[in-house]
Design an enzyme around this catalytic site. Structure first.
Site, mmCIF file in Angstrom:
data_model
loop_
_atom_site.group_PDB
_atom_site.id
_atom_site.type_symbol
_atom_site.label_atom_id
_atom_site.label_comp_id
_atom_site.label_asym_id
_atom_site.label_seq_id
_atom_site.Cartn_x
_atom_site.Cartn_y
_atom_site.Cartn_z
ATOM 1 N N ILE A 218 8.240 4.821 8.069
ATOM 2 C CA ILE A 218 7.085 4.902 8.990
ATOM 3 C C ILE A 218 5.944 5.586 8.244
ATOM 4 O O ILE A 218 6.126 6.682 7.720
ATOM 5 C CB ILE A 218 7.415 5.787 10.222
ATOM 6 C CG1 ILE A 218 8.723 5.365 10.895
ATOM 7 C CG2 ILE A 218 6.266 5.783 11.234
ATOM 8 C CD1 ILE A 218 9.297 6.439 11.815
ATOM 9 N N HIS A 219 4.777 4.929 8.177
ATOM 10 C CA HIS A 219 3.636 5.633 7.597
ATOM 11 C C HIS A 219 2.271 5.190 8.114
ATOM 12 O O HIS A 219 1.264 5.805 7.790
ATOM 13 C CB HIS A 219 3.645 5.504 6.072
ATOM 14 C CG HIS A 219 3.168 4.165 5.595
ATOM 15 N ND1 HIS A 219 3.984 3.074 5.528
ATOM 16 C CD2 HIS A 219 1.944 3.748 5.180
ATOM 17 C CE1 HIS A 219 3.290 2.041 5.081
ATOM 18 N NE2 HIS A 219 2.052 2.416 4.871
ATOM 19 N N ARG A 220 2.194 4.115 8.935
ATOM 20 C CA ARG A 220 0.878 3.624 9.394
ATOM 21 C C ARG A 220 0.162 4.694 10.201
ATOM 22 O O ARG A 220 0.779 5.319 11.070
ATOM 23 C CB ARG A 220 1.043 2.427 10.331
ATOM 24 C CG ARG A 220 1.464 1.180 9.694
ATOM 25 C CD ARG A 220 0.356 0.460 8.989
ATOM 26 N NE ARG A 220 1.014 -0.260 7.915
ATOM 27 C CZ ARG A 220 0.474 -0.583 6.759
ATOM 28 N NH1 ARG A 220 -0.777 -0.275 6.505
ATOM 29 N NH2 ARG A 220 1.143 -1.214 5.861
#
Ligand code: UD1
Ligand code: UDP
Length: 381
Positions: A218-220
């Site tokens: 997860i990084h957005r």
């Protein structure tokens, strides 16, 4: 002999650049020369430096060390630094990857100086203008001399927007080209898969068994920066892990690591961290991540690259975004868009777990990089 300046900055661009560097120093040596400029957008060893030796990428000739910052500040520093390099030394073209702020900066700096821009991963669209990446890729495509589209969908997007061969003429008198090249990430995954099997110890180190764990990244910004969305994703992961007794491995991007304690309430945060099924680790090297992608029972991700690599390694994928640029993965039934919606994520897991999934060849023939260098050489003749 043409000399290219490859501009990279964020983790996925460093990895993508490995494929072209390999082609340039292999099949095309010594007829093409490459220098690498690293903007410094990513700087932690496990987000940047480590990939150079692991993937055999030449050390950057320039590093602008711009670091993190707001979009305008970060991009402006990059434009300034790239312009200086392009003014001090002659390059026949710049090679840009994807859609980060480093891509945008390279396109603006080079095109203003009439240095041809070669855009690898052109034509991708989410049609979501709230994404910083959508803005970056649209601008970069508009400024590019040669657009290398990885898929048929990317070619179709470009056609719809009026991009064609010879649609525009540049200062050097040459016309724009649009090329379906295949995907350099597919080249890399195929090239490094056997080496990863031989060298990576990640499965043993994490104590997970082939086919019996989930990989999640997860990084957005719209997931990490929103307490509501981040909480929904984490709640879904916790439910699936505990109901299915499945270990979930999370190599955590530094952005997410920073925001997890801030954006989750204490109860959710503490139970997530304490769950015996949740293994949070630092970002891992490329050989480790491809082993995890290949041997996971399923991948949950908001990453563009991880979605694709899961597909290359025939692992079904739950997409933690409202849409994807890689629509063919969803159309093939190998991925389900679940956004950051707890119920949809749990449902997508159940659907994919019970489905026979197919992975048709959609991303080229693992020779995209060679095709790209050949086309650039031809363009510069
Ligand atoms: C950037 C790209 C995104 C890409 C992603 C790949 C833009 C607008 N976004 O997002 O398209 O998918 O890279 O990973 O270009 N940080 C560190 N150490 C690092 C790098 C970042 O601690 O080495 C932290 C900093 O707190 C920083 C934050 O992560 O503020 C975000 O970094 P940034 O490069 O701005 O954006 P990404 O989310 O990484
Ligand atoms: N990646 C990696 N280690 C990790 C997570 C990802 O090497 O811990 C690699 C992954 O294999 C892929 C690339 O990073 O090649 C994807 O980058 P990221 O998810 O940061 O960005 P995106 O592809 O969404 O732009």
């Amino acid at each position: 002999m043409p000399t290219l300046l490859t501009i990279i900055g964020a983790r996925p661009q460093i990895i993508k650049a490995a494929a072209l560097s390999r082609a340039i120093s292999g099949r095309f040596a010594p007829s093409v020369a490459e220098k690498i400029l690293h903007t410094g957008q990513h700087y932690d060893e496990n987000m940047s430096g480590g990939f150079f030796s692991e993937l055999g990428i030449p050390a950057p000739h320039y590093n602008l060390h711009v670091g993190s910052g707001r979009h305008g500040e970060q991009t402006a520093k990059m434009i300034h630094g790239i312009e200086q390099v392009l003014c001090n030394e002659h390059f026949d073209g710049v090679v840009l990857y994807g859609d980060t702020n480093s891509t945008l900066a390279g396109a603006v700096a080079a095109s203003k100086l009439h240095v041809p821009v070669f855009h690898v991963e052109a034509g991708l669209r989410s049609f979501n203008m709230a994404m910083p990446e959508e803005v970056n890729r649209i601008v970069c495509d508009q400024l590019s001399s040669v657009l290398f589209a990885p898929t048929q969908t990317a070619i179709d997007n470009l056609k719809r927007e009026g991009f064609t061969n010879s649609q525009a003429t540049f200062r050097n008198g040459k016309e724009r080209r649009v090329v379906q090249s295949g995907d350099v990430m597919y080249d890399n995954s195929m090239h490094f898969a056997t080496m990863a099997e031989e060298r990576s110890q990640v499965l043993e180190r994490l104590g997970v068994q082939r086919g019996n764990f989930i990989l999640c990244t997860i990084h957005r910004d719209n997931n990490t920066d929103s307490p509501e969305r981040l909480s929904a994703i984490v709640s879904a992961l916790l439910r699936i892990a505990e109901d299915q007794q499945q270990t979930i491995v999370l190599p955590l991007h530094p952005r997410t690591k920073k925001l997890l304690p801030q954006n989750l309430n204490k109860t959710l945060h503490d139970s997530f961290i304490a769950s015996p099924y949740i293994k949070i680790v630092e970002p891992v090297p490329f050989f480790d991540i491809i082993m995890l992608e290949r041997h996971a029972s399923m991948v949950f991700t908001d990453s563009g690259g991880v979605q694709k690599e899961a597909f290359f390694f025939e692992t079904p994928c739950v997409i933690l975004r409202p849409e994807t640029e890689w629509v063919e993965i969803v159309e093939a039934g190998a991925g389900i868009i679940a956004d950051a919606d707890e119920e949809r994520i749990v449902e997508a897991y159940a659907q994919l777990a019970g489905r026979e999934v197919h992975f048709p060849p959609l991303f080229g023939d693992a020779h995209a990089a060679e095709r790209i260098v050949a086309e650039i050489t031809d363009y510069l003749k």
